[in-house]
Design a protein around this motif. Structure first.
Motif, PDB file in Angstrom:
ATOM      1  N   ASP A  31       0.829  -1.206   0.000  1.00  0.00           N
ATOM      2  CA  ASP A  31       0.000   0.000   0.000  1.00  0.00           C
ATOM      3  C   ASP A  31       0.866   1.259   0.000  1.00  0.00           C
ATOM      4  OD1 ASP A  31      -1.595   2.115   2.005  1.00  0.00           O
ATOM      5  OD2 ASP A  31      -2.843   1.166   0.473  1.00  0.00           O
ATOM      6  N   VAL A  32       0.690   2.114  -0.995  1.00  0.00           N
ATOM      7  CA  VAL A  32       1.497   3.324  -1.120  1.00  0.00           C
ATOM      8  C   VAL A  32       1.303   4.248   0.080  1.00  0.00           C
ATOM      9  CG1 VAL A  32       1.827   5.445  -2.455  1.00  0.00           C
ATOM     10  CG2 VAL A  32       1.642   3.250  -3.640  1.00  0.00           C
ATOM     11  N   GLU A  33       0.074   4.399   0.541  1.00  0.00           N
ATOM     12  CA  GLU A  33      -0.197   5.305   1.669  1.00  0.00           C
ATOM     13  C   GLU A  33       0.523   4.812   2.928  1.00  0.00           C
ATOM     14  OE1 GLU A  33      -1.577   8.162   1.220  1.00  0.00           O
ATOM     15  OE2 GLU A  33      -2.014   7.649  -0.873  1.00  0.00           O
ATOM     16  N   GLN A  34       0.483   3.508   3.150  1.00  0.00           N
ATOM     17  CA  GLN A  34       1.168   2.950   4.318  1.00  0.00           C
ATOM     18  C   GLN A  34       2.679   3.136   4.192  1.00  0.00           C
ATOM     19  OE1 GLN A  34       0.015   1.568   7.330  1.00  0.00           O
ATOM     20  NE2 GLN A  34       2.199   1.883   7.714  1.00  0.00           N
ATOM     21  N   ALA A  35       3.198   2.992   2.982  1.00  0.00           N
ATOM     22  CA  ALA A  35       4.627   3.180   2.754  1.00  0.00           C
ATOM     23  C   ALA A  35       5.035   4.618   3.052  1.00  0.00           C
ATOM     24  CB  ALA A  35       4.989   2.806   1.320  1.00  0.00           C
ATOM     25  N   ILE A  36       4.219   5.572   2.619  1.00  0.00           N
ATOM     26  CA  ILE A  36       4.495   6.986   2.890  1.00  0.00           C
ATOM     27  C   ILE A  36       4.475   7.256   4.389  1.00  0.00           C
ATOM     28  CG2 ILE A  36       3.577   9.328   2.633  1.00  0.00           C
ATOM     29  CD1 ILE A  36       2.579   8.452  -0.168  1.00  0.00           C
ATOM     30  N   ASN A  37       3.491   6.699   5.080  1.00  0.00           N
ATOM     31  CA  ASN A  37       3.413   6.865   6.534  1.00  0.00           C
ATOM     32  C   ASN A  37       4.624   6.251   7.226  1.00  0.00           C
ATOM     33  OD1 ASN A  37       0.945   8.181   6.390  1.00  0.00           O
ATOM     34  ND2 ASN A  37      -0.259   6.313   6.649  1.00  0.00           N
ATOM     35  N   THR A  38       5.115   5.145   6.690  1.00  0.00           N
ATOM     36  CA  THR A  38       6.285   4.490   7.275  1.00  0.00           C
ATOM     37  C   THR A  38       7.527   5.358   7.118  1.00  0.00           C
ATOM     38  OG1 THR A  38       5.359   2.299   6.822  1.00  0.00           O
ATOM     39  CG2 THR A  38       7.743   2.421   7.181  1.00  0.00           C
ATOM     40  N   VAL A  39       7.682   5.991   5.963  1.00  0.00           N
ATOM     41  CA  VAL A  39       8.805   6.919   5.758  1.00  0.00           C
ATOM     42  C   VAL A  39       8.761   8.025   6.811  1.00  0.00           C
ATOM     43  CG1 VAL A  39       9.814   8.635   4.212  1.00  0.00           C
ATOM     44  CG2 VAL A  39       9.008   6.449   3.288  1.00  0.00           C
ATOM     45  N   LYS A  40       7.586   8.577   7.038  1.00  0.00           N
ATOM     46  CA  LYS A  40       7.457   9.665   8.015  1.00  0.00           C
ATOM     47  C   LYS A  40       7.716   9.177   9.438  1.00  0.00           C
ATOM     48  CE  LYS A  40       4.254  12.345   5.154  1.00  0.00           C
ATOM     49  NZ  LYS A  40       2.891  12.921   5.023  1.00  0.00           N
ATOM     50  N   GLN A  41       7.314   7.948   9.711  1.00  0.00           N
ATOM     51  CA  GLN A  41       7.548   7.366  11.035  1.00  0.00           C
ATOM     52  C   GLN A  41       9.033   7.104  11.263  1.00  0.00           C
ATOM     53  OE1 GLN A  41       5.517   3.624  11.654  1.00  0.00           O
ATOM     54  NE2 GLN A  41       6.881   3.060  13.345  1.00  0.00           N
ATOM     55  N   TYR A  42       9.721   6.596  10.232  1.00  0.00           N
ATOM     56  CA  TYR A  42      11.144   6.252  10.361  1.00  0.00           C
ATOM     57  C   TYR A  42      12.049   7.468  10.252  1.00  0.00           C
ATOM     58  CZ  TYR A  42      10.014   1.247   9.813  1.00  0.00           C
ATOM     59  OH  TYR A  42       9.541  -0.036   9.967  1.00  0.00           O
ATOM     60  N   GLY A  43      11.585   8.531   9.602  1.00  0.00           N
ATOM     61  CA  GLY A  43      12.425   9.708   9.380  1.00  0.00           C
ATOM     62  C   GLY A  43      13.246   9.577   8.108  1.00  0.00           C
ATOM     63  N   GLU A  44      13.866   8.449   7.936  1.00  0.00           N
ATOM     64  CA  GLU A  44      14.619   8.128   6.726  1.00  0.00           C
ATOM     65  C   GLU A  44      14.520   6.628   6.528  1.00  0.00           C
ATOM     66  OE1 GLU A  44      18.667   9.901   4.672  1.00  0.00           O
ATOM     67  OE2 GLU A  44      18.600   9.634   6.833  1.00  0.00           O
ATOM     68  N   ALA A  45      14.136   6.208   5.327  1.00  0.00           N
ATOM     69  CA  ALA A  45      13.857   4.797   5.100  1.00  0.00           C
ATOM     70  C   ALA A  45      14.571   4.288   3.859  1.00  0.00           C
ATOM     71  CB  ALA A  45      12.351   4.569   4.956  1.00  0.00           C
ATOM     72  N   VAL A  46      15.008   3.032   3.935  1.00  0.00           N
ATOM     73  CA  VAL A  46      15.628   2.364   2.795  1.00  0.00           C
ATOM     74  C   VAL A  46      14.616   1.369   2.224  1.00  0.00           C
ATOM     75  CG1 VAL A  46      17.560   0.985   1.966  1.00  0.00           C
ATOM     76  CG2 VAL A  46      17.890   2.560   3.886  1.00  0.00           C
ATOM     77  N   PHE A  47      14.258   1.561   0.964  1.00  0.00           N
ATOM     78  CA  PHE A  47      13.355   0.647   0.259  1.00  0.00           C
ATOM     79  C   PHE A  47      14.220  -0.372  -0.477  1.00  0.00           C
ATOM     80  CE2 PHE A  47      10.583   3.907   1.439  1.00  0.00           C
ATOM     81  CZ  PHE A  47       9.263   3.610   1.127  1.00  0.00           C
TER      82      PHE A  47
END
Length: 300
Positions: free
Chosen positions: A127-143
């Protein structure tokens, strides 16, 4: 007895690790066969696995140094083909089932997490929305792609960007990766570690040290190998991690973070060059000795 054994090396012809392993096999047995899996044909009617006129099912052993230059779902198919040889008594190093569980990043991660091995914060979603929320939660994320080596295809996304930029980057990653594997980026202080294991026994540790501003430390991104003496805590953690997969030879990728050591992954094949340059371990020679002892003891 070793002089009578025919052991093939599956890898990338011309590549240093593959050729070094083939050299070590030849030195001990007098037999040399480097196998490129892209040229292997499986005949399920005759139950033959053919490579340039040789039926791999008639060999005494197969050592898999590399199954393909880059990982993809087809990498799993190449490993599955080797199960036919296993079924006919050919000892494959490492066993196919063990390697299959490591090629897929998600399979490896879930096995490690189920065993309580410390890992970075990780989210799996389509889910794109969940992925975006995860980036904001982590601060910086590696996909990370589920099938990749040496940080290929990985994307670093920073939550400080505009929402539109984050969405654009996430959507672009999802186009090539329907299942998004997302990990929180950690402060690695410019290095991470590879702990080397042969038949479950710890051989040594090397560090991959960044030589540039790249966010990862892989040799592919310009890093270099260096010696490193890990703590007993790190060795114990890596030993537990690799024990979950029953590998003949592997390396465990470990990082020392602000919150203590964590495991990134256990390798399906392990690294020879890091062992040689970083901790002066001749992994190829030791691996071949293990292979010969294993096959000889099975034949007794």
């Amino acid at each position: 007895m070793s002089n009578d054994l025919k052991i093939g090396v599956i890898g990338i012809p011309g590549k240093w690790s593959t050729e070094t392993l083939a050299d070590a096999v030849q030195a001990k047995t007098g037999y040399r066969l480097v196998i490129d899996m892209s040229e292997v044909t499986l005949d399920l009617t005759r139950m033959q696995l053919m490579y340039r006129g040789t039926n791999l099912c008639e060999l005494d052993g197969l050592i898999v140094k590399k199954i393909s230059a880059e990982y993809s779902p087809s990498t799993l198919d190449r490993l599955e083909m080797l199960r036919v040889a296993e079924q006919q008594g050919v000892r494959v190093f490492s066993r196919v089932e063990s390697m299959l569980r490591l090629i897929d990043r998600l399979s490896c991660t879930i096995t490690l997490k189920n065993a309580g091995i410390p890992m970075p914060n990780t989210c799996i979603t389509e889910d794109v929305e969940q992925a975006i929320n995860t980036v904001k939660q982590y601060g910086e994320a590696v996909f990370k792609p589920l099938f990749s080596t040496k940080a290929r295809g990985m994307t670093l996304i920073n939550a400080k960007q505009a929402d539109s930029q984050i969405r654009q980057q996430v959507s672009a990653f999802k186009q090539a990766n329907p299942v998004m594997y997302i990990q929180q980026k950690l402060n690695l202080s410019g290095q991470d570690l590879g702990l080397v294991f042969l038949a479950g026994n710890y051989l040594g540790t090397y560090a991959r040290v960044s030589q540039s501003d790249a966010w990862n430390t892989t040799i592919h991104s310009g890093g270099r190998y260096a010696a490193f003496e890990p703590s007993s805590e790190i060795i114990e953690m890596a030993t537990q991690a690799q024990s979950l997969f029953n590998m003949d030879f592997t390396t465990v990728d470990v990082a020392i973070t602000d919150n203590g050591p964590i495991v990134f992954e256990v390798s399906a094949f392990g690294g020879f060059r890091g062992a040689k340059e970083g901790c002066d371990v001749d992994a190829a020679a030791l691996y071949v000795e293990h292979v010969l002892k294993t096959i000889d003891s099975h034949d007794e």
